[in-house]
Design a protein around this motif. Structure first.
Motif, PDB file in Angstrom:
ATOM      1  N   HIS A  62       0.837  -1.201   0.000  1.00 11.02           N
ATOM      2  CA  HIS A  62       0.000   0.000   0.000  1.00 11.02           C
ATOM      3  C   HIS A  62       0.873   1.253   0.000  1.00 11.02           C
ATOM      4  O   HIS A  62       0.567   2.247   0.658  1.00 11.02           O
ATOM      5  CB  HIS A  62      -0.964  -0.017   1.189  1.00 11.02           C
ATOM      6  CG  HIS A  62      -2.034  -1.067   1.045  1.00 11.02           C
ATOM      7  ND1 HIS A  62      -3.304  -0.785   0.587  1.00 11.02           N
ATOM      8  CD2 HIS A  62      -2.006  -2.407   1.278  1.00 11.02           C
ATOM      9  CE1 HIS A  62      -4.020  -1.904   0.558  1.00 11.02           C
ATOM     10  NE2 HIS A  62      -3.250  -2.898   0.965  1.00 11.02           N
ATOM     11  N   GLU A  65      -0.298   3.347  -3.230  1.00 10.47           N
ATOM     12  CA  GLU A  65      -1.731   3.575  -3.035  1.00 10.47           C
ATOM     13  C   GLU A  65      -2.248   4.960  -3.428  1.00 10.47           C
ATOM     14  O   GLU A  65      -3.196   5.067  -4.205  1.00 10.47           O
ATOM     15  CB  GLU A  65      -2.065   3.286  -1.563  1.00 10.47           C
ATOM     16  CG  GLU A  65      -3.524   3.326  -1.223  1.00 10.47           C
ATOM     17  CD  GLU A  65      -3.760   2.886   0.218  1.00 10.47           C
ATOM     18  OE1 GLU A  65      -3.930   1.678   0.449  1.00 10.47           O
ATOM     19  OE2 GLU A  65      -3.755   3.746   1.110  1.00 10.47           O
ATOM     20  N   PRO A  91      -4.028  -1.646  -3.261  1.00  5.95           N
ATOM     21  CA  PRO A  91      -5.490  -1.748  -3.175  1.00  5.95           C
ATOM     22  C   PRO A  91      -6.095  -2.624  -4.271  1.00  5.95           C
ATOM     23  O   PRO A  91      -5.708  -2.539  -5.434  1.00  5.95           O
ATOM     24  CB  PRO A  91      -5.944  -0.288  -3.311  1.00  5.95           C
ATOM     25  CG  PRO A  91      -4.809   0.499  -2.760  1.00  5.95           C
ATOM     26  CD  PRO A  91      -3.578  -0.249  -3.186  1.00  5.95           C
ATOM     27  N   TYR A  93      -8.766  -2.815  -6.258  1.00  9.88           N
ATOM     28  CA  TYR A  93      -9.908  -2.140  -6.873  1.00  9.88           C
ATOM     29  C   TYR A  93     -10.744  -3.122  -7.678  1.00  9.88           C
ATOM     30  O   TYR A  93     -11.976  -3.119  -7.611  1.00  9.88           O
ATOM     31  CB  TYR A  93      -9.417  -1.003  -7.763  1.00  9.88           C
ATOM     32  CG  TYR A  93     -10.534  -0.170  -8.355  1.00  9.88           C
ATOM     33  CD1 TYR A  93     -11.077   0.891  -7.645  1.00  9.88           C
ATOM     34  CD2 TYR A  93     -11.043  -0.447  -9.626  1.00  9.88           C
ATOM     35  CE1 TYR A  93     -12.106   1.656  -8.170  1.00  9.88           C
ATOM     36  CE2 TYR A  93     -12.070   0.306 -10.166  1.00  9.88           C
ATOM     37  CZ  TYR A  93     -12.601   1.361  -9.437  1.00  9.88           C
ATOM     38  OH  TYR A  93     -13.628   2.106  -9.969  1.00  9.88           O
ATOM     39  N   ALA A 100     -16.249  -0.174  -1.632  1.00  9.91           N
ATOM     40  CA  ALA A 100     -14.786  -0.056  -1.620  1.00  9.91           C
ATOM     41  C   ALA A 100     -14.293   0.731  -2.836  1.00  9.91           C
ATOM     42  O   ALA A 100     -13.411   1.594  -2.711  1.00  9.91           O
ATOM     43  CB  ALA A 100     -14.151  -1.441  -1.595  1.00  9.91           C
ATOM     44  N   ARG A 103     -14.880   4.395  -2.353  1.00  6.21           N
ATOM     45  CA  ARG A 103     -13.902   4.974  -1.429  1.00  6.21           C
ATOM     46  C   ARG A 103     -12.545   5.151  -2.109  1.00  6.21           C
ATOM     47  O   ARG A 103     -11.882   6.191  -1.943  1.00  6.21           O
ATOM     48  CB  ARG A 103     -13.763   4.077  -0.199  1.00  6.21           C
ATOM     49  CG  ARG A 103     -12.769   4.580   0.835  1.00  6.21           C
ATOM     50  CD  ARG A 103     -12.711   3.626   2.017  1.00  6.21           C
ATOM     51  NE  ARG A 103     -11.768   4.106   3.027  1.00  6.21           N
ATOM     52  CZ  ARG A 103     -10.472   3.869   3.003  1.00  6.21           C
ATOM     53  NH1 ARG A 103      -9.931   3.168   2.001  1.00  6.21           N
ATOM     54  NH2 ARG A 103      -9.687   4.335   3.962  1.00  6.21           N
ATOM     55  N   MET A 104     -12.126   4.142  -2.872  1.00  9.70           N
ATOM     56  CA  MET A 104     -10.835   4.229  -3.561  1.00  9.70           C
ATOM     57  C   MET A 104     -10.832   5.337  -4.602  1.00  9.70           C
ATOM     58  O   MET A 104      -9.834   6.049  -4.765  1.00  9.70           O
ATOM     59  CB  MET A 104     -10.490   2.880  -4.200  1.00  9.70           C
ATOM     60  CG  MET A 104     -10.210   1.777  -3.199  1.00  9.70           C
ATOM     61  SD  MET A 104      -9.844   0.190  -4.011  1.00  9.70           S
ATOM     62  CE  MET A 104      -9.976  -0.944  -2.619  1.00  9.70           C
ATOM     63  N   HIS A 107     -10.478   8.702  -2.804  1.00 12.48           N
ATOM     64  CA  HIS A 107      -9.139   8.983  -2.280  1.00 12.48           C
ATOM     65  C   HIS A 107      -8.051   8.969  -3.361  1.00 12.48           C
ATOM     66  O   HIS A 107      -6.884   9.217  -3.058  1.00 12.48           O
ATOM     67  CB  HIS A 107      -8.783   7.982  -1.184  1.00 12.48           C
ATOM     68  CG  HIS A 107      -9.573   8.164   0.078  1.00 12.48           C
ATOM     69  ND1 HIS A 107      -9.444   9.277   0.887  1.00 12.48           N
ATOM     70  CD2 HIS A 107     -10.504   7.381   0.669  1.00 12.48           C
ATOM     71  CE1 HIS A 107     -10.261   9.171   1.916  1.00 12.48           C
ATOM     72  NE2 HIS A 107     -10.920   8.042   1.812  1.00 12.48           N
ATOM     73  N   TYR A 109      -6.904   6.371  -5.257  1.00 13.60           N
ATOM     74  CA  TYR A 109      -5.992   5.232  -5.136  1.00 13.60           C
ATOM     75  C   TYR A 109      -5.643   4.673  -6.524  1.00 13.60           C
ATOM     76  O   TYR A 109      -6.384   4.848  -7.494  1.00 13.60           O
ATOM     77  CB  TYR A 109      -6.636   4.118  -4.301  1.00 13.60           C
ATOM     78  CG  TYR A 109      -6.653   4.393  -2.815  1.00 13.60           C
ATOM     79  CD1 TYR A 109      -6.116   5.570  -2.272  1.00 13.60           C
ATOM     80  CD2 TYR A 109      -7.214   3.476  -1.929  1.00 13.60           C
ATOM     81  CE1 TYR A 109      -6.128   5.800  -0.916  1.00 13.60           C
ATOM     82  CE2 TYR A 109      -7.228   3.710  -0.565  1.00 13.60           C
ATOM     83  CZ  TYR A 109      -6.690   4.873  -0.057  1.00 13.60           C
ATOM     84  OH  TYR A 109      -6.705   5.107   1.289  1.00 13.60           O
ATOM     85  N   ASN A 135      -8.652  -3.567   6.385  1.00 13.89           N
ATOM     86  CA  ASN A 135      -9.870  -2.800   6.139  1.00 13.89           C
ATOM     87  C   ASN A 135     -10.617  -3.397   4.954  1.00 13.89           C
ATOM     88  O   ASN A 135     -10.088  -3.399   3.831  1.00 13.89           O
ATOM     89  CB  ASN A 135      -9.499  -1.338   5.867  1.00 13.89           C
ATOM     90  CG  ASN A 135     -10.719  -0.459   5.673  1.00 13.89           C
ATOM     91  OD1 ASN A 135     -11.850  -0.934   5.661  1.00 13.89           O
ATOM     92  ND2 ASN A 135     -10.479   0.839   5.533  1.00 13.89           N
ATOM     93  N   ASN A 138     -10.643  -1.457   1.936  1.00 13.60           N
ATOM     94  CA  ASN A 138      -9.349  -1.253   1.277  1.00 13.60           C
ATOM     95  C   ASN A 138      -8.593  -2.579   1.287  1.00 13.60           C
ATOM     96  O   ASN A 138      -7.507  -2.681   1.851  1.00 13.60           O
ATOM     97  CB  ASN A 138      -8.540  -0.167   1.987  1.00 13.60           C
ATOM     98  CG  ASN A 138      -7.296   0.222   1.209  1.00 13.60           C
ATOM     99  OD1 ASN A 138      -7.188  -0.052   0.015  1.00 13.60           O
ATOM    100  ND2 ASN A 138      -6.339   0.852   1.877  1.00 13.60           N
ATOM    101  N   THR A 140      -6.600  -5.925  -0.312  1.00  7.51           N
ATOM    102  CA  THR A 140      -5.283  -5.941  -0.964  1.00  7.51           C
ATOM    103  C   THR A 140      -5.269  -6.853  -2.181  1.00  7.51           C
ATOM    104  O   THR A 140      -5.883  -7.919  -2.175  1.00  7.51           O
ATOM    105  CB  THR A 140      -4.216  -6.404   0.047  1.00  7.51           C
ATOM    106  OG1 THR A 140      -4.207  -5.493   1.151  1.00  7.51           O
ATOM    107  CG2 THR A 140      -2.835  -6.440  -0.583  1.00  7.51           C
TER     108      THR A 140
END
Length: 207
Positions: A62, A65, A91, A93, A100, A103-104, A107, A109, A135, A138, A140
């Motif tokens: 990460h 990220e 992340p 995705y 998720a 959120r990515m 931010h 990502y 999380n 988030n 992996t």
């Protein structure tokens, strides 16, 4: 913990960097606490201060990220430095839930690293959701890229601007080619381009 598993006898040359001196300094203290010998320094992900083909295995967790939109540039620089493998835990995705992914996206990502690597012509040998994460928003993804380099260079510090070798003089790092001097603070080389001090006559006073 990973280094303790991979190298319990501290025989490997291990390097790590971050753009923040404070993060690196905390990492340095943590490594000492756990008897891990590491070479830590500050650097920019997009101008890594190591030569081509100098690190056998590059590992991120990460770390790429927050660089969404710059995936290819990040991969190109990691690939330049790598000798054999790039192991990315970043992340997931592709395998994330709608929440998720939202959120990515919010931010900024990174995403689709395997696709970007393939488009760059790199050999992606593994790309899958990884079973370990903290999380659920988030999770992996494990992506492994293989590289077969024809030459192998020693992992020595180079100027972030010219990629030419740096000399350690009086505890600091000097580029003869550019006349730039990079400071070392608390044993941590500060090798970001904007850390450079113009010192063309440094060798005259420090021979």
């Amino acid at each position: 913990p990973l280094m303790q598993q991979l190298d319990p006898e501290n025989k490997l040359n291990k390097f790590g960097f971050d753009i923040s001196w404070s993060r690196v300094r905390y990492g340095h203290a943590h490594a000492l606490k756990h008897d891990q010998k590491l070479t830590l320094f500050t650097a920019n992900l997009f101008d890594i201060t190591l030569p081509d083909n100098s690190i056998d295995i590059i590992y991120t967790s990460h770390s790429l990220e927050p660089n969404g939109g710059n995936e290819k540039n990040a991969l190109k620089e990691l690939y330049r430095v790598a000798n054999f493998y790039i192991v990315l835990l970043e992340p997931d995705y592709e395998g994330g839930s709608p929440e998720a992914k939202e959120r990515m996206n919010k931010h900024g990502y990174v995403k689709n690293l395997a696709q970007h690597a393939t488009e760059l012509g790199y050999d992606v040998v593994s790309d899958r959701s990884f079973e370990v994460f903290i999380n659920p928003l988030n999770s992996t993804r494990l992506t492994i890229i293989r590289k077969k380099s024809n030459t192998r260079n020693a992992p020595e510090f180079v100027c972030p601007i010219t990629k030419t070798p740096l000399l350690k003089i009086n505890g600091h790092w000097y580029s003869k080619e550019t006349g730039l001097l990079y400071p070392e603070i608390d044993g941590i080389p500060c090798l970001l381009e904007h850390h450079a001090i113009l010192a063309t006559q440094y060798l005259i006073f420090n021979s």
